[in-house]
Write an enzyme that holds these catalytic residues in place. Structure first.
Site, PDB file in Angstrom:
ATOM      1  N   TYR A  61     -95.829 -13.168 -38.620  1.00  0.00           N
ATOM      2  CA  TYR A  61     -96.113 -11.732 -38.618  1.00  0.00           C
ATOM      3  C   TYR A  61     -95.907 -11.190 -40.028  1.00  0.00           C
ATOM      4  CZ  TYR A  61     -95.814 -11.701 -33.463  1.00  0.00           C
ATOM      5  OH  TYR A  61     -95.996 -11.928 -32.124  1.00  0.00           O
ATOM      6  N   GLY A 212    -104.962  -1.320 -25.266  1.00  0.00           N
ATOM      7  CA  GLY A 212    -105.210   0.115 -25.298  1.00  0.00           C
ATOM      8  C   GLY A 212    -106.104   0.631 -24.192  1.00  0.00           C
TER       9      GLY A 212
END
Length: 323
Positions: A61, A212
């Site tokens: 990440y 989402g």
């Protein structure tokens, strides 16, 4: 709001918070800028203050940025945090090039992670995926060796099949399976979830709002330059029909006085005491909203409505699992 409950992570495993904190979006994983560091650190610390101790990160990440961020946040309060780290993905220029699961690479990865996090031991260590490049036995066996060395406490796995889960657990007891799971992505219910439950493995469920889709904030069509455009569920008639189903979630959320996102998280939480919703939180202002979702309950009729509307396969188009 009641205190965050705890759960046992795997058979006779550690006690961790029932809500998991995903730190990924604080770092530029897929390109773009990192979040403001001071706010990110304050958000992680606020989560710890509220009893959310399961902190999820990955050594890839932001090329280690995320681990260093978590390390700064837990400095001086290591015992408050249960650190979960994924490894194995190779990135360049914001693109995932593949996996490196060779034992020699894993032994290299862990030392960098320990240094960036500023800890002596990682609580949960897991390959981000498994492929056919290295035998499952070699990958899991290497993590088992790291456990014997004291560098790792527990073994986890992520985004694998039921057969791979059985293979891994046969080499060394798996404490946690990290996998995408939501009202919109229920394909794991047929085989993978029952296998995890049978083997006594905790489930860390990410993508609770399905990229989402379940937030209730999407409208068709989406901008062509966004990353959603690459997935067929967000294109054309698929998106229109999928958003029609989301209206059911929005109506129920309004009736109950919550947001669609909160109901999406609450549904995952309601699927079992062994299942943890893992929520990406990148600012303190969102913390209480996500915590409140863990107190939401459903009537039998409400669950039936959601399970019928979002039956497996009801959401049209490809998912994150089919990238």
């Amino acid at each position: 709001m009641s205190k965050i409950k705890t759960m046992t992570l795997g058979h006779n495993g550690p006690q961790v918070s029932k809500l998991g904190f995903g730190a990924m979006r604080m770092s530029p994983v897929w390109g773009g800028p990192a979040r403001e560091e001071k706010e990110s650190i304050a958000t992680i610390q606020a989560a710890l203050d509220n009893g959310i101790n399961f902190i999820n990160t990955g050594d890839f990440y932001g090329a280690g940025h995320n681990e260093m961020l978590v390390g700064k946040a837990i400095k001086g309060r290591r015992n408050d945090a249960f650190i979960s780290v994924k490894f194995g993905a190779i990135f360049h220029g914001g693109q995932m090039l593949g996996l490196d699961l060779r034992p020699i690479a894993i032994k290299n990865f862990i030392n960098y992670s320990l240094m960036r996090l500023g800890v002596d031991t990682i609580d949960l260590y897991q390959p981000c995926r498994l492929d056919n490049s290295v035998p499952v036995e070699d990958v899991i066996g290497t993590v088992a060796d790291l456990i014997k060395e004291g560098k790792v406490r527990y073994l986890g796995v992520s985004e694998i099949t039921a057969a791979q889960l059985r293979q891994a657990n046969a080499v060394y007891p798996v404490s946690a399976l990290e996998i995408g799971y939501s009202l919109a992505d229920r394909q794991i219910e047929s085989e993978l979830l029952p296998t995890a439950k049978e083997l006594g493995i905790g489930v860390v469920a990410f993508a609770n709002t399905a990229e989402g889709l379940l937030t209730g904030n999407m409208t068709a069509p989406l901008p062509a330059n966004g990353y959603h455009h690459h997935f067929s569920r967000f294109q054309g008639d698929n998106l229109v029909k999928n958003l029609e189903k989301v209206e059911v979630l929005k109506d129920m959320a309004a009736d109950k006085g919550f947001t669609p996102s909160q109901l999406a998280i609450a549904w995952v939480n309601a699927q079992g005491e062994h299942i943890m919703p893992l929520v990406s939180i990148n600012q303190r202002s969102r913390l209480q909203e996500n915590m409140a979702a863990m107190d939401i309950t459903f009537t039998a009729d409400e669950l039936n409505t959601l399970n019928t509307t979002f039956a497996p396969g009801a959401i049209l188009g490809s998912t994150y699992l089919q990238r």
